[in-house]
Scaffold this motif. Structure first.
Motif, PDB file in Angstrom:
ATOM      1  N   VAL A 185       6.082   2.666  10.322  1.00 26.99           N
ATOM      2  CA  VAL A 185       6.005   1.801  11.504  1.00 26.99           C
ATOM      3  C   VAL A 185       4.754   2.143  12.313  1.00 26.99           C
ATOM      4  O   VAL A 185       4.009   1.255  12.734  1.00 26.99           O
ATOM      5  CB  VAL A 185       7.279   1.963  12.374  1.00 26.99           C
ATOM      6  N   VAL A 186       4.511   3.439  12.495  1.00 25.34           N
ATOM      7  CA  VAL A 186       3.338   3.862  13.274  1.00 25.34           C
ATOM      8  C   VAL A 186       2.051   3.364  12.615  1.00 25.34           C
ATOM      9  O   VAL A 186       1.174   2.777  13.273  1.00 25.34           O
ATOM     10  CB  VAL A 186       3.313   5.398  13.425  1.00 25.34           C
ATOM     11  N   ILE A 234       0.832  -1.204   0.000  1.00 25.27           N
ATOM     12  CA  ILE A 234       0.000   0.000   0.000  1.00 25.27           C
ATOM     13  C   ILE A 234       0.869   1.258   0.000  1.00 25.27           C
ATOM     14  O   ILE A 234       0.614   2.212  -0.729  1.00 25.27           O
ATOM     15  CB  ILE A 234      -0.952  -0.013   1.222  1.00 25.27           C
ATOM     16  N   LEU A 235       1.918   1.255   0.841  1.00 30.99           N
ATOM     17  CA  LEU A 235       2.699   2.474   1.059  1.00 30.99           C
ATOM     18  C   LEU A 235       3.906   2.619   0.126  1.00 30.99           C
ATOM     19  O   LEU A 235       4.537   3.685   0.097  1.00 30.99           O
ATOM     20  CB  LEU A 235       3.200   2.524   2.511  1.00 30.99           C
ATOM     21  N   GLY A 236       4.249   1.563  -0.640  1.00 32.71           N
ATOM     22  CA  GLY A 236       5.505   1.537  -1.395  1.00 32.71           C
ATOM     23  C   GLY A 236       5.624   2.583  -2.498  1.00 32.71           C
ATOM     24  O   GLY A 236       4.676   3.300  -2.832  1.00 32.71           O
ATOM     25  N   LEU A 273      10.794  -4.608   8.624  1.00 29.86           N
ATOM     26  CA  LEU A 273      10.239  -4.703   7.282  1.00 29.86           C
ATOM     27  C   LEU A 273       9.872  -3.354   6.676  1.00 29.86           C
ATOM     28  O   LEU A 273      10.045  -3.140   5.478  1.00 29.86           O
ATOM     29  CB  LEU A 273       8.999  -5.605   7.295  1.00 29.86           C
ATOM     30  N   VAL A 274       9.321  -2.437   7.471  1.00 25.65           N
ATOM     31  CA  VAL A 274       8.873  -1.174   6.872  1.00 25.65           C
ATOM     32  C   VAL A 274       9.609   0.036   7.449  1.00 25.65           C
ATOM     33  O   VAL A 274       9.359   1.160   7.043  1.00 25.65           O
ATOM     34  CB  VAL A 274       7.344  -0.968   7.049  1.00 25.65           C
ATOM     35  N   THR A 287       7.979   9.632  -1.190  1.00 29.43           N
ATOM     36  CA  THR A 287       8.928   8.685  -0.594  1.00 29.43           C
ATOM     37  C   THR A 287       8.843   8.656   0.929  1.00 29.43           C
ATOM     38  O   THR A 287       9.464   7.817   1.559  1.00 29.43           O
ATOM     39  CB  THR A 287      10.367   9.057  -0.991  1.00 29.43           C
ATOM     40  N   PHE A 288       8.052   9.571   1.494  1.00 33.32           N
ATOM     41  CA  PHE A 288       8.008   9.603   2.959  1.00 33.32           C
ATOM     42  C   PHE A 288       7.018   8.588   3.527  1.00 33.32           C
ATOM     43  O   PHE A 288       6.795   8.516   4.730  1.00 33.32           O
ATOM     44  CB  PHE A 288       7.654  11.019   3.458  1.00 33.32           C
ATOM     45  N   LEU A 289       6.393   7.808   2.663  1.00 30.26           N
ATOM     46  CA  LEU A 289       5.395   6.862   3.160  1.00 30.26           C
ATOM     47  C   LEU A 289       6.028   5.624   3.758  1.00 30.26           C
ATOM     48  O   LEU A 289       5.620   5.145   4.807  1.00 30.26           O
ATOM     49  CB  LEU A 289       4.453   6.456   2.019  1.00 30.26           C
ATOM     50  N   LEU A 290       7.034   5.072   3.061  1.00 26.70           N
ATOM     51  CA  LEU A 290       7.565   3.785   3.475  1.00 26.70           C
ATOM     52  C   LEU A 290       9.006   3.940   3.938  1.00 26.70           C
ATOM     53  O   LEU A 290       9.692   4.884   3.553  1.00 26.70           O
ATOM     54  CB  LEU A 290       7.472   2.792   2.303  1.00 26.70           C
TER      55      LEU A 290
END
Lengths: 376, 291
Positions: free
Chosen positions: B161-162, B130-132, B235-236, B152-155
């Motif tokens: 993590v939040v 979803i966030l990639g 992972l994220v 790029t600030f999503l993942l």
């Protein structure tokens, strides 16, 4: 004639505070209120009495603003209450469960409704302690609400409602959770409080004794309608229907035939008692000729002892004692009148020198025309 | 003789009955804990442990900024994730308790547990999808012309993590709040309105304080495990999303420094315990016993 002025409400002449006009309430298909039209007067102690499911609590909740009604009008102090939420109504309620806020102290509970008045702290504390004094809980302010007994919770609920000086105080079966002794004490205390603050109290109860003791007027409800609205004495002496008569206290019924009914009086032939002429008002629902039934309370008949003279106004019938229950101050007889299948109940006060009749004994019973109520 | 008497006594049979579970608890819980505490006072030598008690590991933790930074980041991420989880759980629990008809409530609670039907790992991977960079959100926004290059600030940072933790722990937060809302006598809310307060003020003055025990439970249930979460930051989290658990893993398995890893674990446990106790103390007013 039977209602002396003393039986009427003390403020009988005062104006209505609550007006109900054809109030109807449906829950889906269930018809909970079937057209309630009545006035509740300013400053009276008014009771809604009836068996569970008769609509008395629904009616109270409509007045409080917790239920919408399906049709009709409800006004409080002249203002129509349609779409007026509970927090904007001049009513306060004492809930059956008392609904004491468990996270607040006694004083915080009592002062809950005063937040919006934005009183200075000393004024607030003064009003809260006055309210607590009024219900006999002076000095309890700092206690945690969950540490109170049932009777104390009830007093907190009362203080919390009365501190807001409502025009009408609503009480939803407030005494049903208390033990007998506490209940009797609270009955007289509620009555005293009502006289002291002088506002209208509306009490919902299924306990006829409680309603009789406390109320100025009682509305007896069955199946969503008011069957009879009267003072306690009227209700007890002149119930309009067998239903009301059976709900309030104990009443004996005998089959009867009415041969004449007009304004001057009613001639009636009662099985077991014989012919009697009674006043028109002894049939409050209105008499007509034909088959009917006659009711009378157990204490209106007298079981005569051997040498007792026949009372001047009374007639005498005979029968046999079917059952005796000795109760200390009272004796309760079931007496089978000659020619009547079902025994009638008679209660006699025990006095010195009057022995209690034994089961199977022959009994003479005197009765008074004025005690009879006719149901057509 | 005395032995037979001893075995007949009630206390003895009680302890006998208790012993299997007691032994199990000691072996699987207390023993590792004690071992970790002991390890934290040792020194790592080459391929062996030097059994001389020392505070050197704890001194290292305070000396080198990386440890303090990661501990602080773990606490902040866990706090933000907890806040996000509890704030989103509250309306859901409120809705189920107050607006769902009673006969439907268990269905709703059942639906809330659906995320648990898949493995946690798969749920975290789904958030990557979803966030990639080429993920669902970026593709959608690009397609709509709202943005011109992927965000790029999503993942691979603390935000991811939040978000992932808040989603994963939502049911744990909803259930205790739901239970405390269910316990509220509905006549209290009517009383609030009867005493002149609007629905909103009744919520603030009655419902919310009475829901506090559930909220406190939710906060603890979400905060305690998320501080030490390991899978999600791995992972994220990317490089800037690493948390204290990653550091512990690193010390134990990459550096082979058991004593240092143990010291990090023990201090993390201590810090979380202290924070939880302070939190409980601050809410003690609402947690008093009620009849």
């Amino acid at each position: 004639m039977t209602n002396s002025p003393a039986t009427a409400a003390p403020n009988a002449a005062s104006k209505p505070i609550i007006q109900l006009r054809g109030l109807q309430k449906y829950y889906g298909d269930y018809h909970a209120l079937r057209g309630i039209t009545t006035d509740i007067r300013e400053g009276e102690f008014f009771s809604l009495l009836g068996p569970s499911g008769c609509g008395k609590t629904t009616l109270l909740r409509c007045i409080a603003g917790f239920e919408d009604w399906s049709a009709g009008d409800l006004s409080i102090d002249g203002a129509n209450m349609e779409n007026v939420p509970a927090n904007k109504r001049p009513t306060n309620m004492v809930f059956q469960s008392y609904a004491i806020f468990p996270h607040l102290s006694v004083a915080e509970n009592v002062g809950f409704g005063l937040r919006r008045a934005r009183l200075p702290k000393e004024e607030l504390n003064k009003r809260v302690s006055e309210a607590l004094d009024m219900v006999g809980l002076g000095g309890y302010g700092k206690r945690a609400a969950h540490a109170l007994s049932g009777g104390q919770r009830q007093r907190v609920a009362l203080a919390r409602a009365l501190i807001l000086k409502p025009k009408v105080l609503l009480l939803d079966e407030p005494l049903s959770a208390l033990d007998k002794k506490m209940r009797e004490q609270m009955q007289s205390e509620l009555r005293r409080l009502q006289r002291q603050v002088g506002i209208t109290f509306i009490l919902v109860t299924h306990d006829q004794e409680e309603a009789l003791i406390m109320s100025d007027r009682i509305a007896v409800m069955f199946e969503g309608t008011i069957e009879q609205l009267a003072t306690p004495q009227q209700l007890y002496r002149r119930p309009v229907s067998r239903k009301v008569a059976e709900f309030i206290g104990i009443m004996n019924f005998l089959p009867a035939t009415v041969s004449r009914a007009d304004a001057t009086g009613i001639d009636v032939e009662v099985v077991g008692l014989g012919r009697a002429t009674i006043a028109a008002e002894q049939c409050p629902a209105g008499a007509k000729t034909g088959a009917a039934s006659v009711g009378f309370r157990p204490e209106t008949m007298t079981v005569l002892y051997d040498n007792d003279p026949v009372p001047a106004s009374g007639q005498i019938v005979t029968g046999t004692v079917a059952e005796v229950v000795y109760f200390g101050d009272m004796t309760y007889y079931d007496i089978k009148l000659d020619g009547v299948e079902k025994p009638i109940s008679i209660s006699m006060r025990n006095v010195v020198g009057r022995p209690v009749l034994e089961r199977g004994a022959h009994a003479r019973v005197s009765w008074d025309n004025g005690a009879l109520v006719l149901f057509c | 003789m005395n032995l037979r008497k001893l075995f007949r006594s009630e206390a003895a049979s009680g302890y006998l009955l208790l012993s299997p579970t007691a032994i199990f608890s000691i072996v699987v819980m207390a023993a590792p804990l004690i071992a970790v505490v002991l390890f934290s006072f040792m020194t790592a030598g080459y391929l062996k442990i030097i059994w001389t008690p020392t505070l050197a590991n704890y001194v290292t933790l305070l000396d080198q900024p990386i440890y303090v930074t990661l501990m602080m980041r773990s606490l902040i991420v866990a706090a933000v994730a907890t806040a996000a989880t509890v704030f989103s759980a509250l309306p859901i629990a409120y809705f189920i308790s107050f607006f769902v008809p009673p006969e439907r409530k268990s269905l709703w609670l059942f639906l809330i547990t659906i995320p648990f039907w898949t493995s946690y790992l798969i749920r975290v991977f789904l958030w990557k999808v979803i966030l990639g960079y080429n993920g669902v959100i970026n593709s959608a926004f690009l397609g709509l012309g709202i943005i011109h290059e992927p965000m790029t600030f999503l993942l691979y940072n603390a935000n991811a993590v939040v978000i992932t933790l808040a989603h994963a722990y939502a049911p744990f937060a909803i259930l205790p709040i739901f239970v405390s809302l269910e316990k509220i006598d509905r006549s209290l809310l009517e009383a609030g309105q009867d005493l002149g307060e609007s629905r909103f003020m009744t919520f603030i003055r009655v419902t919310l304080p009475l829901a506090v025990p559930g909220v406190v439970a939710s906060v603890l249930i979400v905060f305690i495990p998320t501080v030490g979460d390991y899978v999600t930051p791995t992972l994220v989290g990317g490089n800037n999303g690493q948390m204290v658990a990653n550091l512990i893993e690193n010390s134990y398995f990459k550096l082979g420094n058991y004593p240092l890893g143990s010291a990090i674990s023990v201090s993390a446990m201590g810090i979380v315990t202290v924070i939880c106790l302070i939190f409980l103390f601050l809410n003690r007013r609402f947690l008093r016993s009620r009849s």
